[in-house]
Scaffold this motif. Structure first.
Motif, PDB file in Angstrom:
ATOM      1  N   GLU A  13       2.364  34.453-121.160  1.00  8.99           N
ATOM      2  CA  GLU A  13       1.401  33.352-121.103  1.00  8.99           C
ATOM      3  C   GLU A  13       0.005  33.927-120.890  1.00  8.99           C
ATOM      4  OE1 GLU A  13       0.966  29.023-118.974  1.00  8.99           O
ATOM      5  OE2 GLU A  13       1.549  30.704-117.698  1.00  8.99           O
ATOM      6  N   TYR A  16      -5.869  33.117-119.244  1.00 10.95           N
ATOM      7  CA  TYR A  16      -6.732  31.939-119.117  1.00 10.95           C
ATOM      8  C   TYR A  16      -5.907  30.664-118.942  1.00 10.95           C
ATOM      9  CZ  TYR A  16      -6.170  29.744-123.753  1.00 10.95           C
ATOM     10  OH  TYR A  16      -5.683  29.075-124.840  1.00 10.95           O
ATOM     11  N   MET A  17      -4.700  30.624-119.577  1.00 11.83           N
ATOM     12  CA  MET A  17      -3.836  29.456-119.417  1.00 11.83           C
ATOM     13  C   MET A  17      -3.235  29.402-118.020  1.00 11.83           C
ATOM     14  SD  MET A  17      -3.840  27.370-121.912  1.00 11.83           S
ATOM     15  CE  MET A  17      -2.395  26.414-121.451  1.00 11.83           C
ATOM     16  N   GLN A  18      -2.917  30.573-117.443  1.00  8.88           N
ATOM     17  CA  GLN A  18      -2.427  30.597-116.064  1.00  8.88           C
ATOM     18  C   GLN A  18      -3.489  30.041-115.119  1.00  8.88           C
ATOM     19  OE1 GLN A  18      -0.513  34.311-114.811  1.00  8.88           O
ATOM     20  NE2 GLN A  18      -0.401  34.932-116.973  1.00  8.88           N
ATOM     21  N   TYR A  20      -6.045  28.058-115.956  1.00  6.03           N
ATOM     22  CA  TYR A  20      -6.188  26.628-116.254  1.00  6.03           C
ATOM     23  C   TYR A  20      -5.096  25.820-115.573  1.00  6.03           C
ATOM     24  CZ  TYR A  20      -4.701  22.596-119.065  1.00  6.03           C
ATOM     25  OH  TYR A  20      -4.234  21.371-119.472  1.00  6.03           O
ATOM     26  N   ASN A  21      -3.833  26.262-115.674  1.00  3.97           N
ATOM     27  CA  ASN A  21      -2.712  25.528-115.079  1.00  3.97           C
ATOM     28  C   ASN A  21      -2.828  25.464-113.558  1.00  3.97           C
ATOM     29  OD1 ASN A  21      -1.262  24.761-117.396  1.00  3.97           O
ATOM     30  ND2 ASN A  21      -0.381  26.810-117.594  1.00  3.97           N
ATOM     31  N   ASP A  57     -12.868  30.438-120.800  1.00  4.98           N
ATOM     32  CA  ASP A  57     -11.847  29.754-121.606  1.00  4.98           C
ATOM     33  C   ASP A  57     -11.058  28.753-120.757  1.00  4.98           C
ATOM     34  OD1 ASP A  57     -12.602  31.122-123.840  1.00  4.98           O
ATOM     35  OD2 ASP A  57     -10.990  32.603-123.755  1.00  4.98           O
ATOM     36  N   ALA A  58     -10.708  29.160-119.520  1.00  5.65           N
ATOM     37  CA  ALA A  58      -9.958  28.263-118.630  1.00  5.65           C
ATOM     38  C   ALA A  58     -10.799  27.051-118.251  1.00  5.65           C
ATOM     39  CB  ALA A  58      -9.515  29.025-117.376  1.00  5.65           C
ATOM     40  N   GLN A  61     -11.243  24.627-121.138  1.00  3.48           N
ATOM     41  CA  GLN A  61     -10.081  23.776-121.376  1.00  3.48           C
ATOM     42  C   GLN A  61     -10.035  22.626-120.373  1.00  3.48           C
ATOM     43  OE1 GLN A  61      -8.169  24.289-124.041  1.00  3.48           O
ATOM     44  NE2 GLN A  61      -7.046  22.421-123.624  1.00  3.48           N
TER      45      GLN A  61
END
Length: 464
Positions: A13, A16-18, A20-21, A57-58, A61
């Motif tokens: 993963e 940046y998605m980590q 964001y989450n 990026d995070a 989003q």
């Protein structure tokens, strides 16, 4: 703000998605309250030992989904949300199940994905903001049926600088996607029976449009060694040809100037038209660019098409074409039936982005990025698969093909899927049945680490 952020940089993963989450869960559970200002990008990047682009990026989003708001020079602030019970564990469980259902992969060699890490997010966001703050732009209206004038003027200038095409804003029509451009062309040529010349293999979505219209289609063979064989076209009754000369899809062959001239002579002689789909023309990694067919068209027989999906941003859904004068006059007579499918806001922003020089700076930067990825992918295939694999394609574009002679294609795809890697068959691009089909590897959206991981694991699955 107390932060217990645990990033797993070895996870599949993205970081940046980590991030964001983490913030999303903290906001939804109320642990980060409305009105709270998120840590600055510089501070958080330093605190977590990650790049500022990852943090951007995070945050971007979170902003896009409405969890935070952004004000110039004041950072990101959490917005007030309707209260409801949010169970993080339940959400994660559902997410994991959805991954299984939708078929997620640790490495996905998907064609058409762009490099998100190097996307000029800040410059694009700034341009969007400038457009929305300009009350004179008329971005709240439906927009010009032909496309926003500002964008058409900038595209005309860009085409002259990059492809040598001398055109004007008046000759350009903006719409959403290549298939829609094809639909418009067919509507302009419906006063005579059409017989289509289509590359074999070729872009299946365009072929589907022709088939849905019930049109007769003749194949123009494209070999992996010699490229386009125009002899069958010259002996046919075709009067409209769809061609991808700059980077033939999917073989990657580049049509030499001699064959381009031969095709133009055919169009003049037969009173036919050539649809030149010039996708991927920006990403040629070796040798001097070959002129577009439109640039050397002396008799106004070329319908030139381009898109910003690969060169900039797929979600824009902005494509364009340069119409020959005869067809342009037909379009203007029919335009009362047309609607503009592309957002005026995005069109105006893209026009301004080009006008400021940001788009061409982006292209110059991405050409180097994609060339590096292309070279690295070739090196990985040769290093880990050796002579078991034949590489097909020239130094251009965002994908290449491979052929493995001693294994069935279905088995190769199945073995890749079992280890969580997605590769693609080229079968959909062939109108005629064949004994075997090359596999397609897209690399635009992958990091070098993912490319190497994918090739190593494929080599183990296929050859060990």
């Amino acid at each position: 703000m107390n932060m217990a952020i645990h990033l797993h940089k070895e996870s599949t993963e993205p970081v940046y998605m980590q991030l964001y989450n983490y913030f999303k869960a903290e906001i939804l559970t109320g642990k980060i309250e409305a009105g709270t200002k998120l840590p600055s990008i510089r501070y958080l990047a330093s605190y977590l030992y990650i790049s500022k682009n990852t943090v951007i990026d995070a945050y971007q989003q979170l902003w896009l989904e409405g969890y935070v708001e952004s004000k110039e020079k004041s950072g990101y602030t959490v917005v007030s949300l309707p209260s409801y019970e949010y169970k993080n564990e339940q959400n994660q469980w559902n997410h994991k199940n959805s991954l299984k259902q939708t078929g997620q992969y640790s490495v996905d060699f998907h064609y058409g994905d762009i490099d998100q890490t190097n996307f000029p997010t800040n410059a694009w966001k700034k341009t969007l903001k400038e457009i929305m703050e300009d009350k004179q732009n008329g971005w709240m209206n439906y927009g010009d049926k032909q496309g926003e004038l500002e964008l058409r003027e900038e595209v005309a200038g860009y085409l002259y600088r990059s492809r040598g095409i001398q055109t004007t804003a008046d000759q350009l029509v903006i719409t959403a996607g290549t298939e829609q451009l094809i639909q418009v062309v067919l509507s302009l040529l419906n006063d005579c029976p059409l017989h289509i010349g289509m590359e074999e293999p070729g872009y299946n979505d365009v072929r589907n449009v022709f088939q849905e219209k019930g049109l007769s289609i003749s194949s123009i063979p494209v070999s992996e060694t010699d490229g386009h064989d125009l002899s069958s076209l010259l002996n046919s009754s075709c009067n409209l040809v769809y061609i991808t000369p700059s980077h033939q899809f999917p073989t990657g062959k580049i049509m030499p100037i001699s064959k381009r001239i031969e095709l133009l002579e055919w169009a003049e002689r037969e009173n036919g038209y050539i649809v030149e789909d010039d996708y991927d023309s920006e990403f040629r990694f070796q040798g001097s660019p070959i002129p577009s067919m439109k640039a050397i068209d002396q008799h106004d027989r070329v319908i030139y098409m381009g898109t910003f999906s690969k060169s900039f941003l797929p979600s824009l859904r902005i494509s364009y074409m340069v119409l020959p004068n005869v067809l342009l006059e037909k379009w203007k007579k029919k335009r009362y039936n047309e609607t503009q499918p592309c957002s005026p806001i995005l069109q105006q922003a893209l026009g301004k982005f080009i006008q400021k020089g940001e788009f061409e700076r982006h292209i110059k930067r991405m050409r180097k990025v994609y060339e590096r990825k292309y070279t690295f992918l070739i090196q990985c295939i040769k290093r880990y698969m050796g002579n078991k694999v034949e590489i097909i394609g020239e130094k251009a574009g965002l994908h290449l093909l491979i052929r493995i002679a001693l294994k069935n294609e279905a088995i190769l795809l199945s073995e890749a899927e079992k280890i969580g890697i997605n590769v693609y068959s080229t079968k959909p691009y062939f109108a005629e049945e064949r004994a075997s089909y090359p596999l397609l590897l897209g690399f635009g959206g992958l990091k070098e680490k993912e490319i190497e991981e994918g090739i190593i694991n494929l080599a183990d699955a296929w050859f060990m």
